[in-house]
Design a protein around this motif. Structure first.
Motif, PDB file in Angstrom:
ATOM      1  N   ASP A  44       7.487 -69.141  24.849  1.00  0.00           N
ATOM      2  CA  ASP A  44       8.766 -69.636  24.340  1.00  0.00           C
ATOM      3  C   ASP A  44       8.640 -70.545  23.120  1.00  0.00           C
ATOM      4  O   ASP A  44       9.633 -71.109  22.666  1.00  0.00           O
ATOM      5  N   GLY A 210      14.852 -69.218  28.455  1.00  0.00           N
ATOM      6  CA  GLY A 210      14.182 -69.000  27.179  1.00  0.00           C
ATOM      7  C   GLY A 210      14.825 -67.825  26.462  1.00  0.00           C
ATOM      8  O   GLY A 210      15.225 -66.848  27.092  1.00  0.00           O
ATOM      9  N   PHE A 239      15.229 -72.379  23.836  1.00  0.00           N
ATOM     10  CA  PHE A 239      15.898 -71.988  25.081  1.00  0.00           C
ATOM     11  C   PHE A 239      17.384 -72.319  25.007  1.00  0.00           C
ATOM     12  O   PHE A 239      17.830 -72.989  24.073  1.00  0.00           O
TER      13      PHE A 239
END
Length: 291
Positions: A44, A210, A239
């Motif tokens: 992420d 995410g 996110f």
């Protein structure tokens, strides 16, 4: 008449129009035409260049919501709202991420009154006093930007207006809790503490996530105090935070369409969502809009 609703004014499934086309020149996410997305394993945290691309997708999604929001008046159908959002996204050479995601057939999620999330646009007519959440994700340059806002149709009750305003403020609280080195559960704690001041329910079954190269990466961002979610935020992590608050309970029912989620007690529910990136100083919103 604001059909389809039952004798208590609660929503019932309406007629869903044919799927809207997207020009073949616009690249699709990998999951379109498949039962489910491919497993995502790339993490992420993104470099500056990719964050800029996510910001571009996020801006298209946010501006699409603004365009649709202008059309929210008593008498409009949620299907018409979907048409406006779809056309806006496609006109900006982006793909509406929900269209074809796990079988979802529309480009906007329209969640009205007791619908928590994932409402399917149909021939439901909005009436004075309804609240409606618009959730739009745009895919462009290989990345998604995801955002939602709740609107009051017409004037609305004080109770409904307060819920909408405070849900937006709850999102702000969650964003202020973001900092590198902290666990993601601090976000949920901040949101739940704020919501509890007003006696609101904080929905637990659906969370932030995410987002970027994947629509949902697997990273979970809770909106309630959930110590088990202990991922540590780091600079460059992208996110969503998207609290869903209710005037009553948090138990939910899923409709036979397998998408629409409504509060079991039929209480009103509102939601706001931003995609953001963790920075050295906190968070930067990648889906901003002019209030």
């Amino acid at each position: 008449m604001g059909m389809p609703r039952d004798s208590h004014g609660h929503l019932t499934p309406g007629r869903i129009s044919a799927q809207r086309p997207v020009p073949s020149s616009i690249p699709r996410p990998e999951y379109v035409g498949k039962a489910a997305p491919a497993e995502y394993t790339d993490g992420d945290v993104y470099d500056a260049e990719t964050i800029e691309l996510i910001r571009q997708s996020g801006r298209i999604a946010s501006d699409a919501i603004t365009a649709v929001g202008r059309a929210i008046v008593p008498g409009v159908t949620t299907d018409e709202l979907d048409r406006i959002g779809h056309d806006y996204i496609v006109a900006h050479d982006a793909y509406p991420s929900t269209l074809g995601y796990r079988g979802f057939t529309k480009s906007v999620c329209t969640s009205v009154n007791e619908v928590i999330c994932h409402g399917i646009p149909d021939d439901t007519v909005l009436v004075e006093g309804d609240i409606v959440n618009l959730d739009i994700t745009a895919f462009k340059n290989g990345v998604h930007g995801d955002t939602n806002r709740t609107f009051v149709v017409g004037e609305g009750s004080q109770e409904a207006r307060d819920l909408v305003e405070r849900t937006k403020l709850a999102l702000d609280r969650g964003i202020k809790a973001v900092a590198p080195g902290r666990q993601v559960n601090v976000i949920g704690r901040a949101i739940e503490m704020y919501a509890k001041r007003f006696g609101y329910g904080v929905v637990r079954d659906y969370t932030g996530h995410g987002v970027g190269r994947a629509f949902h990466s697997g990273l979970i961002i809770p909106h309630y105090d959930a110590p088990q979610y202990d991922d540590v935020m780091e600079v460059g992590m992208v996110f969503t935070i998207e609290p869903m608050l209710t005037l009553g309970g948090i138990e939910a029912d899923i409709w036979p369409d397998e998408w629409t989620v409504s509060t079991r007690d039929k209480s009103l529910t509102a939601q706001f969502e931003h995609t953001l990136v963790v920075t050295e100083r906190g968070a930067e919103i990648l889906t901003p809009y002019e209030a």
